[in-house]
Scaffold this motif. Structure first.
Motif: not given
Length: 116
Positions: A75-81
């Protein structure tokens, strides 16, 4: 004696003999050729059984549906999960009511989210 008693007696005897001969079963065919034919057939079947017993049985493994690989969600602005793959067995929600009619399963699904 009257005139009709002797012919009537003869007629009853003839009827009795005819019905007795109709009831008797036909003689079984015990000819040597049929016995030899049956013995030959038994030997062929025994040979076929031996051949089939030597061949290992074919094992059919159940086919499982291919599993989807885990997905990477960024997601934009977050870490990859990493999103785990869905389980192979579908989970039925607890608020669904399971019933059967003539061996066929069906579920009563509540439409209102407030009722649980």
């Amino acid at each position: 004696m009257r005139r009709w008693t002797i012919p009537l007696l003869v007629m009853f005897v003839m009827i009795g003999l005819l019905t007795d001969s109709l009831r008797s079963a036909p003689e079984p065919d015990s000819s040597e050729a049929s016995v030899q034919e049956l013995l030959k057939r038994v030997k062929q079947l025994e040979k076929r059984v031996e051949e089939l017993e030597k061949v290992p049985p074919k094992i059919v493994f159940p086919q499982t549906p291919p599993q989807a690989p885990p997905m990477l969600l960024q997601l934009p602005g977050k870490k990859a999960t990493v999103v785990p793959r869905p389980s192979a067995i579908p989970r039925i929600p607890d608020n669904w009511k399971r019933n059967q009619i003539n061996g066929i399963e069906y579920y009563i699904v509540p439409l209102d989210a407030k009722k649980k």
